[in-house]
Design a protein around this motif. Structure first.
Motif, mmCIF file in Angstrom:
data_model
loop_
_atom_site.group_PDB
_atom_site.id
_atom_site.type_symbol
_atom_site.label_atom_id
_atom_site.label_comp_id
_atom_site.label_asym_id
_atom_site.label_seq_id
_atom_site.Cartn_x
_atom_site.Cartn_y
_atom_site.Cartn_z
ATOM 1 N N SER A 176 71.516 2.346 -67.168
ATOM 2 C CA SER A 176 72.233 1.280 -66.473
ATOM 3 C C SER A 176 73.312 1.886 -65.598
ATOM 4 O O SER A 176 73.903 2.911 -65.936
ATOM 5 N N TYR B 1 66.963 0.577 -69.312
ATOM 6 C CA TYR B 1 66.689 0.597 -70.755
ATOM 7 C C TYR B 1 65.202 0.487 -71.067
ATOM 8 O O TYR B 1 64.828 0.004 -72.137
ATOM 9 N N ARG C 21 72.226 -6.066 -76.520
ATOM 10 C CA ARG C 21 71.275 -5.090 -75.973
ATOM 11 C C ARG C 21 70.455 -4.399 -77.080
ATOM 12 O O ARG C 21 69.252 -4.364 -77.053
ATOM 13 N N ASP D 249 69.966 -1.280 -77.848
ATOM 14 C CA ASP D 249 69.227 -0.075 -77.505
ATOM 15 C C ASP D 249 69.328 0.908 -78.679
ATOM 16 O O ASP D 249 70.055 0.642 -79.646
ATOM 17 N N THR E 70 69.226 -9.202 -77.973
ATOM 18 C CA THR E 70 68.758 -8.174 -77.041
ATOM 19 C C THR E 70 69.266 -8.410 -75.622
ATOM 20 O O THR E 70 69.003 -7.631 -74.727
ATOM 21 N N PRO F 147 71.707 -8.434 -72.417
ATOM 22 C CA PRO F 147 72.677 -7.413 -72.017
ATOM 23 C C PRO F 147 74.080 -7.810 -72.431
ATOM 24 O O PRO F 147 74.430 -8.985 -72.472
ATOM 25 N N SER F 148 74.865 -6.816 -72.731
ATOM 26 C CA SER F 148 76.223 -7.047 -73.202
ATOM 27 C C SER F 148 77.131 -7.554 -72.087
ATOM 28 O O SER F 148 76.961 -7.209 -70.930
#
Lengths: 343, 343
Positions: B78, B109, B195, B197, B226, B228-229
């Motif tokens: 990212s 990601y 997220r 990950d 999941t 995105p933050s």
DNA sequence: GCAATGGATGGTAGCGCTACCATTCATTGC
DNA sequence: GCAATGAATGGTAGCGCTACCATCCATTGC
């Protein structure tokens, strides 16, 4: 005694594919770039061989043999800055399924660095260029004009585009925020700015124009620094501003990071927001609406600018000049609790 | 009837420089790349002609003729994420005065996207590669191993490096924060993550291990998504977490954005921090220390990782293998007001 | 039936640079 | 004095691809 083993690392080349498929190299090349010009039979056959050999075209050889590469160069002043990160995201999304590649360059807000990168980029004969702002050095401008590829200047609009432009008026943005604060009854409206790049300067100019119009301007209300913007800096600058003008009752912050810092400083010093201090930012990052109290800002279509810049370039690459080379995407004031003083 | 006018755009070439300087092309080439192998007289003369003609070497021709280019490929998941923005800044700074160029790739990601970009990058025969994390797909790993250039995996460390590694243990990071919260007397310590990950997963694993050790683990304390933050997401996730476990008395947030969102949600719902709710984040972005109350986090040397990754690569390009291929740069807990509950 | 047409395919000659292997010429050692 | 040495320089032949210009052949029109 293959001569290829000498260099090149032994990867399969277009000639290998051609031989294996029993066609000429140029036909393979065409099958890849202009499939409609090759019969379906051959196309299928070539595709199979490419797959089997794991052939990947060499972009350097391609670039050397052709006039243009599939690269579009993008110059931004910062990657850490949320604003440009969003623009870049828009640019990537704008590529869609085109075969274009993006080459990012970070100018660090320096005109000289921009020139240097422009030279590097142009030496690769890009398909198109994206540059930020409208304040290129004369040399950079000459490079852009002589580059022989479509160019979009983004983020701002102005009277004299190199080629195309997409953005909005930062002067008007600054003016609009300031008017909002004045309309809400704030009188000692300060300006807090960091970095002070050309766009910040124009927002400041908008602020100044509006304050003068309202008969409220006082140079001591303006607190700026050339340091890069950050949330901690917002706290510091508010302290500085209050030291100069203790009666300060509102601040227009050059950007949202500073505004958030100002909010924290107010919390910490028990200054009531919005009663004793109005706060407005610029850009409307997503934190603004969820801060407590929520923070007034100016929403700017950063993602859209990136996306549309690319579609303008794709059109230009395909040969169609836009009837409208300068696009004003505007902005939108988002009044929130931080300026919602009861009048 | 110059054949060059057909393509190439008429830029001066190395042959033009050579002719004008009255030397062979190869000497010009050497003067540029290995100045010490050309007599000082000629070097000066060639430099003058280069300047006069405005000659810029064509990187594509260079790449085609040589085995390697001066490009180092950098793959990050990212660019919008502050953490990687800092890493990238470190990488650029690490380049110093070397002639290396950075080619950035954003994998979003996605392992598949990472593979695709790896293929694109490798087709340019880069001098070196930087990849994020240690969870490459088997295909990606094979590509890296067969790429024939130095590789650094950054951000994390693990047992089986492709080549070199620099980072820290996210598992230990998660464990350390959790222990801190438990030590401060918090009992219903939640985990909030976006997220998710692989690195987030390992922080969660560290949290889980520590909570189990303390006999406090309860799966209902874990709230992840999941998506995105972002800061707004932090607010939402805290509401979700409280809906599941109203007695929640602390949260370890997967990253700082979420932590700030959690803080705002607490402000908004009048939940006292740190008395009724302890908050800890991860990464220690600069806003953490200036928030009100200031927010506990784990400082991670992101900039340093970028910088040192490049210097490892530069050394490797120059031919010197490091005696220590895996470097643990560690992390540092920063306890602040948001977890400073009186015990 | 035959020239004109146009789509599919191929050959050749670079694109600008550098790897490799000469070649040149001054210096050294004996 | 002369071969051996080595530093400085140059020539040639590609690197892998595509622009340009053929060539080929099936189709069309008269």
């Amino acid at each position: 005694m293959k001569p290829r083993s000498r260099r090149g690392g032994g990867r399969p080349t277009i000639a290998d594919v051609a031989k294996r498929a029993g066609v000429g190299a140029i036909t393979v090349s065409r099958a890849l770039r202009e499939p409609q010009r090759v019969s379906e039979d051959l196309r299928r056959q070539i595709a199979a061989v490419i797959d089997e050999l794991g052939y990947v075209p060499d972009p350097n050889a391609r670039a050397l043999a052709s006039v243009r590469t599939d690269v579009i160069g993008v110059l931004v002043p910062s990657l850490t800055n949320n604003v440009f990160a969003e623009v870049v995201r828009g640019i990537y999304d704008g590529l869609g399924d085109s075969h274009l590649q993006v080459q990012l360059g970070n100018t660090h807000y320096s005109g000289l660095e921009e020139e240097r990168l422009l030279r590097v980029f142009l030496s690769q004969r890009p398909s198109a260029l994206v540059v930020s702002g409208i304040d290129q050095t004369p040399t950079a401008r000459k490079l852009l004009e002589g580059g022989g590829c479509p160019v979009v200047q983004i983020m701002e609009i102005g009277p004299d585009p190199v080629d195309m432009m997409i953005g909005f008026s930062h002067f008007e943005g600054g003016r609009t925020v300031t008017r909002h604060l004045v309309d809400r009854g704030y009188r000692k409206v300060g300006f807090i700015g960091a970095r002070m790049d050309p766009r910040s300067q124009r927002r400041l100019a908008g602020y100044r124009a509006e304050m003068k119009r309202a008969g409220l301007f006082d140079p001591r209300l303006v607190t700026t620094t050339t340091m890069p913007s950050s949330i901690p800096l917002g706290r510091e600058l508010l302290r500085d501003a209050l030291a100069k003008v203790p009666a300060l009752d509102a601040v227009f912050c050059n950007n949202d990071d500073l505004a958030l810092g100002v909010l924290f400083e107010c919390h910490c010093s028990a200054i009531e927001v919005p009663a004793k201090m109005g706060i407005a930012g610029f850009n409307d990052l997503d934190m603004m609406s969820v801060a407590f109290p929520s923070l007034t800002s100016v929403s700017t279509p950063r993602y859209e600018i990136g996306r549309r810049a690319v579609s303008m370039l794709r059109a230009a690459i395909a040969g169609s000049r836009p009837e409208q080379p300068v696009i004003d995407v505007g902005f939108a004031l988002k009044p929130r609790e931080s300026t919602a003083r009861k009048i």
